[in-house]
Design an enzyme around this catalytic site. Structure first.
Site, PDB file in Angstrom:
ATOM      1  N   ARG A 107      39.643  29.807   1.721  1.00  0.00           N
ATOM      2  CA  ARG A 107      38.899  29.120   2.785  1.00  0.00           C
ATOM      3  C   ARG A 107      37.509  29.716   2.772  1.00  0.00           C
ATOM      4  O   ARG A 107      37.346  30.937   2.935  1.00  0.00           O
ATOM      5  CB  ARG A 107      39.568  29.329   4.138  1.00  0.00           C
ATOM      6  CG  ARG A 107      38.646  28.960   5.305  1.00  0.00           C
ATOM      7  CD  ARG A 107      39.341  28.900   6.628  1.00  0.00           C
ATOM      8  NE  ARG A 107      40.204  27.735   6.696  1.00  0.00           N
ATOM      9  CZ  ARG A 107      40.745  27.273   7.825  1.00  0.00           C
ATOM     10  NH1 ARG A 107      40.510  27.882   8.972  1.00  0.00           N
ATOM     11  NH2 ARG A 107      41.517  26.209   7.811  1.00  0.00           N
ATOM     12  N   HIS A 134      38.761  19.318   3.817  1.00  0.00           N
ATOM     13  CA  HIS A 134      39.957  20.084   4.241  1.00  0.00           C
ATOM     14  C   HIS A 134      41.195  19.317   3.764  1.00  0.00           C
ATOM     15  O   HIS A 134      41.959  18.766   4.570  1.00  0.00           O
ATOM     16  CB  HIS A 134      39.936  20.222   5.766  1.00  0.00           C
ATOM     17  CG  HIS A 134      40.893  21.241   6.306  1.00  0.00           C
ATOM     18  ND1 HIS A 134      41.641  22.092   5.510  1.00  0.00           N
ATOM     19  CD2 HIS A 134      41.225  21.545   7.598  1.00  0.00           C
ATOM     20  CE1 HIS A 134      42.378  22.869   6.280  1.00  0.00           C
ATOM     21  NE2 HIS A 134      42.152  22.555   7.547  1.00  0.00           N
ATOM     22  N   ASP A 225      38.503  15.703  16.132  1.00  0.00           N
ATOM     23  CA  ASP A 225      38.412  17.121  15.770  1.00  0.00           C
ATOM     24  C   ASP A 225      37.328  17.736  16.649  1.00  0.00           C
ATOM     25  O   ASP A 225      36.581  17.029  17.343  1.00  0.00           O
ATOM     26  CB  ASP A 225      38.064  17.244  14.271  1.00  0.00           C
ATOM     27  CG  ASP A 225      38.096  18.684  13.759  1.00  0.00           C
ATOM     28  OD1 ASP A 225      38.649  19.569  14.443  1.00  0.00           O
ATOM     29  OD2 ASP A 225      37.557  18.929  12.654  1.00  0.00           O
ATOM     30  N   CYS A 266      43.657  18.204  14.103  1.00  0.00           N
ATOM     31  CA  CYS A 266      44.082  19.271  13.178  1.00  0.00           C
ATOM     32  C   CYS A 266      44.282  20.597  13.885  1.00  0.00           C
ATOM     33  O   CYS A 266      44.957  21.472  13.361  1.00  0.00           O
ATOM     34  CB  CYS A 266      43.067  19.402  12.047  1.00  0.00           C
ATOM     35  SG  CYS A 266      41.433  19.966  12.565  1.00  0.00           S
ATOM     36  N   ARG A 294      51.844  21.345   8.044  1.00  0.00           N
ATOM     37  CA  ARG A 294      51.007  22.117   7.118  1.00  0.00           C
ATOM     38  C   ARG A 294      51.913  22.936   6.195  1.00  0.00           C
ATOM     39  O   ARG A 294      51.676  23.037   4.990  1.00  0.00           O
ATOM     40  CB  ARG A 294      50.072  23.067   7.897  1.00  0.00           C
ATOM     41  CG  ARG A 294      48.999  22.382   8.737  1.00  0.00           C
ATOM     42  CD  ARG A 294      47.962  21.693   7.883  1.00  0.00           C
ATOM     43  NE  ARG A 294      47.295  22.594   6.969  1.00  0.00           N
ATOM     44  CZ  ARG A 294      46.275  23.406   7.273  1.00  0.00           C
ATOM     45  NH1 ARG A 294      45.770  23.393   8.492  1.00  0.00           N
ATOM     46  NH2 ARG A 294      45.729  24.192   6.358  1.00  0.00           N
TER      47      ARG A 294
HETATM   48  N1   CP Z   1      43.808  23.105  11.171  1.00  0.00           N
HETATM   49  C1   CP Z   1      43.502  24.298  10.633  1.00  0.00           C
HETATM   50  O1   CP Z   1      43.128  24.410   9.469  1.00  0.00           O
HETATM   51  O2   CP Z   1      43.680  25.347  11.470  1.00  0.00           O
HETATM   52  P1   CP Z   1      43.251  26.864  11.237  1.00  0.00           P
HETATM   53  O3   CP Z   1      41.739  26.919  11.299  1.00  0.00           O
HETATM   54  O4   CP Z   1      43.907  27.618  12.342  1.00  0.00           O
HETATM   55  O5   CP Z   1      43.736  27.292   9.877  1.00  0.00           O
HETATM   56  N1  NVA Z   2      36.147  20.905  11.453  1.00  0.00           N
HETATM   57  C1  NVA Z   2      36.766  22.174  11.776  1.00  0.00           C
HETATM   58  C2  NVA Z   2      38.180  22.207  11.282  1.00  0.00           C
HETATM   59  C3  NVA Z   2      38.924  23.465  11.615  1.00  0.00           C
HETATM   60  C4  NVA Z   2      40.321  23.488  11.066  1.00  0.00           C
HETATM   61  C5  NVA Z   2      35.951  23.311  11.205  1.00  0.00           C
HETATM   62  O1  NVA Z   2      35.544  23.220  10.042  1.00  0.00           O
HETATM   63  O2  NVA Z   2      35.683  24.259  11.934  1.00  0.00           O
END
Ligand code: CP
Ligand code: NVA
Length: 308
Positions: A107, A134, A225, A266, A294
Site C-alpha cells: 500500500r 484500489h 467513499d 469500502c 476482503r
Molecule cells: N477499505 C480499506 O482498504 O480499508 P483500510 O484502509 O482499513 O485497509
Molecule cells: N479513498 C480512500 C480509501 C481508503 C480505503 C483513501 O485513499 O484514503
C-alpha cells in the site's frame, strides 16, 4: 510473473476465476473459527510481505489472516520503518525482498512506486491501494454484490461523491465485468478521464450525472467513499466538504434507487458526512459484508498470483 496491479491489467477470465474461487473458499470455511486452517493449504511454506506506507485496518488484517488460513506466514512492514522510507530505492527494496519472501503486497502513495516494485521484484506484487486505484477492494465488492444479487453484468452501479482511487477501480471493473456505472459528484472532483474512456472502449456504459437524485434512479448498487482520502491535503478538507455535501448518501437519496438496492462503502467511513448512520446501518447496507469479503477475495487473488 502474475502481479495483481489493477483490474484493467488482469484478464477477464482470470478475474472471473478469482471471484468464483473467493465464493468457493468462503463457503468451504463453513463457520470454522477465524484462526483455523483451510482444508487446502495452498500457501504452506510461503512467506508474504505486507508493506504499508499509509494506515490500514481492513487490508492489513484481512491479508494477514488470509495468508495464515491458507497455511502461510506473513510479515507486516511499515514503510517508514524500512530503509525504503529513508532513501533506499524501490527497485533495490524489491530485489532484496524477493530473496526472502514469495509474495509482496504494498500500500503506497504514488502508483509509480507500485509499478517500480513490480518491475524489479522476482515474486508477484499485489496493489493494496495507491493514490490512483484500489483493486482488491473492488474484487471484494463484486464478491459481495454477486453473493446477494447474482451476476453484476448489466446492473446499474452509482457512485456518489469524490472521483477517487476507489471509483477508478470501479471504472476498471465496469469495463471488465460489464456493468453500467454512473458517477455523480461535483465537476471539480471528477475522476480522471482515462478511466472513463477506457471503460467505454471496453463497451461499458459510463454516465456522468451532476444531479444525485437523477443519478440513483434505478440503481442496483449505490456506493460512496470518504470525502478526503489519505493522499489528499488536509487543507483541502473544508473545500471538499462544501462541494461534496449535496452528494451525501442519506435515506432520501437511497429512496430513489431500486427498493432492493445495495449500499456499499469500502470503509473507513466518516459517519454523517459521506453517508448517514441511517444508510450505513440501514437495510440496504452491506458494508460489513464487504469488509469480510476482503479476506475471501484476497485469498483468491494470492492463490492466482502464486499459481496455487
Ligand atoms: N477499505 C480499506 O482498504 O480499508 P483500510 O484502509 O482499513 O485497509
Ligand atoms: N479513498 C480512500 C480509501 C481508503 C480505503 C483513501 O485513499 O484514503
Amino acid at each position: 510473473m502474475k502481479h495483481f496491479l489493477d483490474i484493467n491489467k488482469t484478464a477477464q477470465d482470470d478475474l472471473r476465476a478469482m471471484i468464483d474461487d473467493a465464493h468457493a473458499m468462503k463457503a468451504a470455511r463453513n463457520g470454522r473459527p477465524k484462526g483455523a486452517l483451510d482444508d487446502e493449504q495452498p500457501l504452506k511454506d510461503h512467506m508474504v510481505a505486507l508493506i504499508f506506507e499509509k494506515p490500514s485496518t481492513r487490508t492489513r488484517v484481512s491479508f494477514d489472516v488470509g495468508v495464515r488460513q491458507m497455511g502461510g506466514q506473513t510479515m507486516v512492514l511499515s514503510g517508514s520503518e524500512m530503509q525504503l522510507g529513508h532513501g533506499e530505492t524501490v527497485a533495490d527494496t524489491a530485489r532484496v525482498l524477493s530473496r526472502y519472501v514469495d509474495l509482496i503486497m504494498i500500500r503506497t502513495f504514488e502508483e509509480a512506486t507500485l509499478l517500480e516494485m513490480a518491475e524489479h521484484a522476482t515474486v508477484p506484487v499485489i496493489n493494496g491501494l495507491t493514490d490512483r486505484t484500489h483493486p482488491c477492494q473492488i474484487m471484494a465488492d463484486i464478491v459481495t454484490f454477486e453473493e446477494k444479487c447474482g451476476p453484476i453484468a448489466g446492473k446499474k452501479v452509482v457512485w456518489s461523491g469524490d472521483g477517487n482511487n476507489v471509483f477508478a477501480s470501479f471504472a476498471h471493473a465496469a469495463g471488465q465485468f460489464g456493468f453500467d456505472l454512473t458517477f455523480t459528484g461535483p465537476e471539480t472532483l471528477d475522476p480522471e478521464q482515462v478511466f472513463i474512456d477506457e471503460a467505454r472502449a471496453k463497451g461499458a456504459t459510463i454516465t456522468i450525472e451532476r444531479d444525485p437524485v437523477k443519478a440513483v434512479e434505478g440503481a442496483d448498487l449505490v456506493v460512496t467513499d470518504t470525502w478526503v482520502s489519505m493522499h489528499d491535503a488536509p487543507s483541502a478538507r473544508e473545500r471538499r466538504h462544501n462541494q461534496l455535501r449535496p452528494y451525501q448518501v442519506n435515506d432520501a437519496l437511497m429512496s430513489h434507487a431500486k427498493p432492493d438496492a445495495l449500499f456499499m462503502h469500502c470503509l473507513p467511513a466518516h459517519r454523517n458526512e459521506e453517508a448517514t448512520d441511517g444508510v450505513m446501518d440501514g437495510p440496504h447496507s452491506v458494508v460489513f459484508d464487504e469488509a469480510e469479503n476482503r479476506l475471501h477475495a484476497q485469498k483468491a487473488v494470492m492463490r492466482w498470483c502464486l499459481g496455487k
